[in-house]
Design an enzyme around this catalytic site. Structure first.
Site, PDB file in Angstrom:
ATOM      1  N   SER A   1      25.292 -11.143  24.154  1.00 52.99           N
ATOM      2  CA  SER A   1      25.896 -11.937  25.235  1.00 52.99           C
ATOM      3  C   SER A   1      26.772 -11.115  26.175  1.00 52.99           C
ATOM      4  O   SER A   1      27.103 -11.567  27.262  1.00 52.99           O
ATOM      5  CB  SER A   1      26.719 -13.093  24.651  1.00 52.99           C
ATOM      6  OG  SER A   1      27.861 -12.588  23.984  1.00 52.99           O
TER       7      SER A   1
ATOM      8  N   LYS B   1      34.170 -12.323  24.755  1.00 55.76           N
ATOM      9  CA  LYS B   1      33.809 -12.707  26.127  1.00 55.76           C
ATOM     10  C   LYS B   1      34.824 -12.097  27.087  1.00 55.76           C
ATOM     11  O   LYS B   1      35.843 -11.537  26.687  1.00 55.76           O
ATOM     12  CB  LYS B   1      33.803 -14.231  26.297  1.00 55.76           C
ATOM     13  CG  LYS B   1      32.966 -14.997  25.275  1.00 55.76           C
ATOM     14  CD  LYS B   1      31.483 -14.770  25.441  1.00 55.76           C
ATOM     15  CE  LYS B   1      30.688 -15.579  24.415  1.00 55.76           C
ATOM     16  NZ  LYS B   1      29.245 -15.258  24.454  1.00 55.76           N
TER      17      LYS B   1
END
Length: 269
Positions: free
Chosen positions: A129, A172
Site C-alpha cells: 500500500s 500510511k
C-alpha cells in the site's frame, strides 16, 4: 686432617634463629632446616673428601646429603602447590570473566527490550500500500517519542493501529491535519480547496466520478497510502475515517532494509 660435619638442628629451640650465621626456609608446614655457615669447612678439603681413603670419591658426610635431599623434597612440594594455586586462580579468573560477560549480555538484553518497548519500533511492511516509497517486506525504524511534545505534520509517514481492527498496525502517510477539509475529486487531493503536490505517490489515482469530502476532527488525522489505487486507508474505513493521535505508535524515521534487493539501506521518510 680433622673431619667436620654439618648439623641439623632442632627447630623447636627458639634461640637458634638468633645466631647470625644461620638461615631458614619456611614451607608453610612448620618444618625448618637450619644450616650453619659452611665457609669454615669449605677451606678444609676433608669436609668433602676423605683423604685417608685413596679409593673414596664419595661424600663422607652422609648427614649433609640427607639434609640436601630433604631440602629438594621441600622445594618440589612447594612447586606443586604453587602450580595448583595458579590453576585455581586461573579457573577463578576465567569464571569471573564469564560471569562478567553474562552480566553484560543480560544488561544489553534488558536495555534492548526497554528501547524496543518505549523508544523505537522495528517494523516489517507486509503489503504494497506504500509502494514505491516502501516495498513489501521492507524493514523500518519508527520513533515512538516523536509526538510527545509535537504533533504529526502533513507528509509524515506514521505507524498506527488500524481503526477497524486495533490488533493490526498500519503504515500510511498523513494527508489531513485537525481542522482540515480533505476533498478528493477527479483523482486530485485538495486540502482546504487547494490542490496539493504529491511527488511520492506511485501513480495517479483512478478517476472516480464521485467526489469524496472529509472534515478532520480535533486530535485526529486523515491518512492515505502512497499506492493510492491499492491502499485500504481513511477513504474506506468503516469505524472512522480518521486516526486519533493516541492511536499513533510511531513516526517512521527511515527504511534500513530493502527486501526486494536484499540489501541494507538508509532511506529516510
Amino acid at each position: 686432617m680433622s673431619q667436620h660435619h654439618s648439623h641439623t638442628k632442632d627447630t623447636n629451640n627458639s634461640n637458634i634463629y638468633n645466631k647470625p650465621n644461620d638461615i631458614y626456609v619456611d614451607d608453610d608446614i612448620d618444618d625448618y632446616i637450619i644450616f650453619e655457615d659452611l665457609k669454615p669447612y669449605i677451606e678444609d678439603d676433608s669436609f668433602f673428601y676423605d683423604d685417608s681413603d685413596e679409593d673414596s670419591d664419595e661424600f663422607i658426610d652422609d648427614s649433609l646429603l640427607e639434609d640436601l635431599d630433604e631440602w629438594n623434597t621441600i622445594f618440589s612440594t612447594d612447586t606443586t602447590e604453587i602450580k595448583q594455586s595458579k590453576n585455581r586462580n586461573l579457573k577463578t579468573l576465567l569464571l569471573q570473566q564469564l560471569l562478567g560477560l553474562v552480566k553484560i549480555f543480560i544488561i544489553a538484553l534488558f536495555i534492548s527490550v526497554i528501547i524496543l518497548r518505549f523508544v523505537i519500533v522495528n517494523a516489517q511492511v507486509p503489503t504494497g500500500s506504500m509502494k514505491n516509497t516502501i516495498l513489501i517486506g521492507d524493514r523500518l525504524i519508527g520513533f515512538r517519542l516523536s509526538y510527545i511534545f509535537d504533533n504529526p505534520k502533513r507528509g509524515d509517514v506514521i505507524i498506527f493501529k488500524n481503526p477497524d481492527n486495533e490488533d493490526e498496525n498500519f503504515v500510511k502517510r498523513v494527508i489531513g491535519e485537525p481542522g482540515d477539509t480533505v476533498k478528493i475529486e477527479q483523482g486530485i487531493v485538495y486540502i482546504n480547496d487547494i490542490a496539493i503536490d504529491e511527488p511520492y505517490i506511485r501513480e495517479p489515482m483512478n478517476v472516480n466520478t464521485q467526489t469524496l469530502e472529509f472534515h478532520v476532527p480535533d486530535n485526529c488525522y486523515f491518512v492515505m497510502g502512497d499506492n493510492r489505487n491499492e491502499s485500504w486507508d481513511s477513504r474506506y474505513w468503516t469505524t472512522t475515517h480518521y486516526v486519533e493521535k493516541n492511536k499513533i505508535i510511531a513516526k517512521v524515521l527511515f527504511k534500513y532494509f530493502n527486501d526486494e534487493q536484499k540489501k541494507f539501506t538508509w532511506d529516510t521518510m
